[in-house]
Design a protein around this motif. Structure first.
Motif, PDB file in Angstrom:
ATOM      1  N   LEU A  16      34.097  -2.159  77.626  1.00 39.90           N
ATOM      2  CA  LEU A  16      33.112  -1.120  77.295  1.00 39.90           C
ATOM      3  C   LEU A  16      31.743  -1.430  77.887  1.00 39.90           C
ATOM      4  N   ILE A  17      31.415  -2.709  78.002  1.00 38.58           N
ATOM      5  CA  ILE A  17      30.106  -3.082  78.538  1.00 38.58           C
ATOM      6  C   ILE A  17      30.031  -2.838  80.040  1.00 38.58           C
ATOM      7  N   LEU A  18      31.080  -3.227  80.759  1.00 37.12           N
ATOM      8  CA  LEU A  18      31.011  -3.217  82.223  1.00 37.12           C
ATOM      9  C   LEU A  18      31.563  -1.962  82.879  1.00 37.12           C
ATOM     10  N   ALA A  19      32.591  -1.344  82.288  1.00 33.12           N
ATOM     11  CA  ALA A  19      33.257  -0.230  82.962  1.00 33.12           C
ATOM     12  C   ALA A  19      32.302   0.934  83.252  1.00 33.12           C
ATOM     13  N   ALA A  20      31.521   1.320  82.244  1.00 32.61           N
ATOM     14  CA  ALA A  20      30.656   2.487  82.399  1.00 32.61           C
ATOM     15  C   ALA A  20      29.291   2.151  82.990  1.00 32.61           C
ATOM     16  N   LEU A  21      28.998   0.861  83.231  1.00 37.78           N
ATOM     17  CA  LEU A  21      27.660   0.472  83.696  1.00 37.78           C
ATOM     18  C   LEU A  21      27.238   1.167  84.984  1.00 37.78           C
ATOM     19  N   PRO A  22      28.082   1.239  86.021  1.00 39.42           N
ATOM     20  CA  PRO A  22      27.641   1.938  87.232  1.00 39.42           C
ATOM     21  C   PRO A  22      27.267   3.406  86.974  1.00 39.42           C
ATOM     22  N   ALA A  23      28.058   4.084  86.132  1.00 40.02           N
ATOM     23  CA  ALA A  23      27.751   5.481  85.818  1.00 40.02           C
ATOM     24  C   ALA A  23      26.446   5.602  85.047  1.00 40.02           C
ATOM     25  N   GLY A 165      17.479  10.248 101.478  1.00 38.70           N
ATOM     26  CA  GLY A 165      18.717  10.828 100.982  1.00 38.70           C
ATOM     27  C   GLY A 165      19.650   9.822 100.339  1.00 38.70           C
ATOM     28  N   SER A 166      19.379   8.530 100.560  1.00 37.94           N
ATOM     29  CA  SER A 166      20.255   7.500 100.006  1.00 37.94           C
ATOM     30  C   SER A 166      20.155   7.408  98.487  1.00 37.94           C
ATOM     31  N   ALA A 167      19.093   7.953  97.900  1.00 38.97           N
ATOM     32  CA  ALA A 167      18.945   7.901  96.441  1.00 38.97           C
ATOM     33  C   ALA A 167      20.054   8.705  95.764  1.00 38.97           C
ATOM     34  N   LEU A 168      20.226   9.957  96.159  1.00 41.09           N
ATOM     35  CA  LEU A 168      21.243  10.800  95.542  1.00 41.09           C
ATOM     36  C   LEU A 168      22.659  10.395  95.943  1.00 41.09           C
ATOM     37  N   SER A 169      22.841   9.945  97.173  1.00 39.93           N
ATOM     38  CA  SER A 169      24.183   9.529  97.595  1.00 39.93           C
ATOM     39  C   SER A 169      24.620   8.259  96.863  1.00 39.93           C
ATOM     40  N   THR A 170      23.680   7.354  96.608  1.00 41.10           N
ATOM     41  CA  THR A 170      23.996   6.153  95.846  1.00 41.10           C
ATOM     42  C   THR A 170      24.328   6.506  94.398  1.00 41.10           C
ATOM     43  N   ALA A 171      23.569   7.437  93.832  1.00 46.78           N
ATOM     44  CA  ALA A 171      23.852   7.885  92.465  1.00 46.78           C
ATOM     45  C   ALA A 171      25.243   8.504  92.383  1.00 46.78           C
ATOM     46  N   SER A 172      25.647   9.230  93.396  1.00 42.46           N
ATOM     47  CA  SER A 172      26.968   9.842  93.437  1.00 42.46           C
ATOM     48  C   SER A 172      28.066   8.780  93.433  1.00 42.46           C
ATOM     49  N   ALA A 173      27.905   7.775  94.275  1.00 43.10           N
ATOM     50  CA  ALA A 173      28.913   6.717  94.371  1.00 43.10           C
ATOM     51  C   ALA A 173      29.021   5.933  93.066  1.00 43.10           C
ATOM     52  N   LEU A 174      27.888   5.617  92.457  1.00 46.65           N
ATOM     53  CA  LEU A 174      27.901   4.852  91.203  1.00 46.65           C
ATOM     54  C   LEU A 174      28.550   5.644  90.076  1.00 46.65           C
ATOM     55  N   MET A 175      28.280   6.950  90.034  1.00 42.81           N
ATOM     56  CA  MET A 175      28.893   7.780  89.000  1.00 42.81           C
ATOM     57  C   MET A 175      30.404   7.809  89.151  1.00 42.81           C
ATOM     58  N   PHE A 176      30.878   7.939  90.372  1.00 39.77           N
ATOM     59  CA  PHE A 176      32.320   7.990  90.586  1.00 39.77           C
ATOM     60  C   PHE A 176      32.985   6.669  90.199  1.00 39.77           C
ATOM     61  N   ILE A 177      32.368   5.556  90.581  1.00 37.84           N
ATOM     62  CA  ILE A 177      32.940   4.243  90.273  1.00 37.84           C
ATOM     63  C   ILE A 177      32.965   3.999  88.764  1.00 37.84           C
ATOM     64  N   GLY A 178      31.834   4.195  88.106  1.00 47.08           N
ATOM     65  CA  GLY A 178      31.759   3.932  86.670  1.00 47.08           C
ATOM     66  C   GLY A 178      32.577   4.908  85.844  1.00 47.08           C
ATOM     67  N   GLY A 179      32.517   6.192  86.197  1.00 51.90           N
ATOM     68  CA  GLY A 179      33.280   7.193  85.451  1.00 51.90           C
ATOM     69  C   GLY A 179      34.774   6.977  85.578  1.00 51.90           C
ATOM     70  N   ALA A 180      35.215   6.634  86.786  1.00 55.00           N
ATOM     71  CA  ALA A 180      36.638   6.380  86.997  1.00 55.00           C
ATOM     72  C   ALA A 180      37.088   5.134  86.247  1.00 55.00           C
ATOM     73  N   ALA A 181      36.263   4.085  86.269  1.00 52.55           N
ATOM     74  CA  ALA A 181      36.620   2.843  85.579  1.00 52.55           C
ATOM     75  C   ALA A 181      36.769   3.070  84.080  1.00 52.55           C
ATOM     76  N   LEU A 182      35.858   3.842  83.489  1.00 53.27           N
ATOM     77  CA  LEU A 182      35.950   4.118  82.059  1.00 53.27           C
ATOM     78  C   LEU A 182      37.161   4.998  81.756  1.00 53.27           C
ATOM     79  N   GLY A 183      37.328   6.059  82.533  1.00 52.39           N
ATOM     80  CA  GLY A 183      38.417   6.998  82.287  1.00 52.39           C
ATOM     81  C   GLY A 183      39.793   6.378  82.435  1.00 52.39           C
TER      82      GLY A 183
END
Length: 408
Positions: A16-23, A165-183
């Protein structure tokens, strides 16, 4: 710190601590990433604040609905739908240039926001025993606040770099990694929603939750003003890069405050402790209006963050104690719908008021809102009396579940 070491020995605590951290870091980036993207494209602080407000409003008005969906169907398929949609919308927003398209994209982005924090909080009850919930909530609060420390720093650094543009693209990648890990984690996939009690009061008829919603109106509005006033003030003064370390100082203090709250004895009721901390929050918020984007704002912002981090832990306990059974996710979701909607209103007005009048006036209004929030909770504390009890050591798990221990 012995309690924290004991907590980490429980299976799935680290998950629970690490999976959602990127998101969560992604969520910490969203506000400033949208602000700087819009400000750079339109050259308007007011429009940038409006974009944050629209995004926050869209996410807020649908938070309760998404929470209700998870309370009925579980977490598996909602996360698998929302996470990839949100990541894709972040990339779409990054490619937008027209003002109208930017605002529309910000709105759609809010609607597709994955319920990451709403998903994690109820899972702690399946990971730790009841007497460890305050410690668990403190750790969860600290992780969220750590993400909101890293997120703004990362977003500002990337948005003001040679590759904005790297700000939003990085946010996109982190959301996908963290959301997928939690799910994909077993604790999330196997989570069974709490059954509703036949004849129990509904969320919108619950007097305790109504009171928390009223308090949330003022706190949401005040914090929405604050979140835009800081970058607006720094931008108007020609030092936008200082936004990162001002929010960074607050983020570090938030983490410390949350961890300190977890060390408060479980023999102190959540409500009385929260009210005392809330009053201190109001007091330390007053000087922020007299600061300048620099060391003074970072210092007093850190004080504000320290107390705010502690309040979050006790607030979760209070909400958990007074919510109707069967609303593990929806209760916090609908509270966020109300608070977040007013936060969106504050954010939308924050840029305009800062540009037309003064950022100091906006920051002073935040303090007033915190003061009103404290008054609301004090006058209505009888409605929250279930959160003012101290649990007995021999109470079983079911009794604890019934009575004890939720903002882009």
């Amino acid at each position: 710190m012995h309690r924290y070491r004991e907590l980490l020995r429980y299976p799935n605590a680290w998950v629970l601590i690490l999976a959602a951290l990127p998101a969560r870091i992604s969520y910490g980036m969203i506000g400033l990433a949208i602000f700087f993207k819009t400000e750079q494209e339109t050259n308007s602080v007011a429009i940038a604040g409006l974009a944050i407000g629209i995004n926050s409003l869209a996410g807020s008005i649908t938070a309760g609905l998404r929470g209700s969906i998870m309370d009925k169907y579980g977490q598996r398929w909602p996360l698998r739908i929302f996470v990839p949609c949100y990541s894709a919308m972040l990339l779409a927003l990054n490619m937008a240039h027209d003002r109208s398209i930017l605002l529309i994209a910000a709105f759609v982005l809010g609607i597709t926001a994955p319920p990451i924090n709403l998903s994690v909080r109820p899972l702690w009850k399946d990971v730790v025993p009841p007497d460890f919930l305050r410690v668990a909530y403190a750790v969860d609060s600290a992780i969220m606040n750590f993400a909101f420390f890293v997120g703004p720093v990362l977003a500002t650094t990337l948005a003001l770099s040679s590759h904005p543009g790297s700000a939003l693209s990085t946010a996109s990648a982190l959301m996908f990694i963290g959301g997928a890990a939690l799910g994909l984690s077993s604790i999330s996939r196997n989570w069974i929603p709490e059954k509703k009690v036949k004849g129990a009061v509904t969320l919108w008829r619950s007097k305790p939750l109504k009171l928390l919603m009223i308090e949330g109106c003022f706190i949401g509005f005040g914090w929405g003003l604050f979140d835009v006033a800081i970058p607006a003030y720094a931008t108007l003064e020609g030092v936008p890069q200082r936004t990162a370390w001002i929010f960074g100082a607050m983020g570090v203090a938030n983490v410390v405050g949350g961890l300190l709250a977890g060390l408060v004895s479980k023999n102190r009721s959540a409500l009385s402790t929260m009210r005392k901390t809330y009053f201190a929050w109001f007091i330390v918020s007053i000087p922020i209006a007299f600061t300048y984007p620099g060391w003074s704002m970072a210092l007093f912002g850190a004080a504000l963050g320290l107390v705010g981090g502690a309040i979050q832990v006790f607030y979760w306990e209070v909400m958990e104690a007074v919510r109707p059974k069967g609303s593990q996710t929806a209760a916090l979701g609908w509270l966020w719908s109300v608070e977040g909607s007013f936060m969106a209103l504050g954010a939308a007005l924050g840029g305009y008021l800062s540009e037309m009048f003064s950022p100091r006036l906006v920051l002073a209004t935040t303090s007033v809102c915190i003061g009103i929030g404290f008054i609301v909770l004090s006058l209505g504390r009888n409605r929250l009396k279930e959160a003012d009890r101290i649990p007995e050591a021999d109470e079983d798990l079911e009794a604890m579940k019934l009575n004890l221990p939720t903002t882009n």
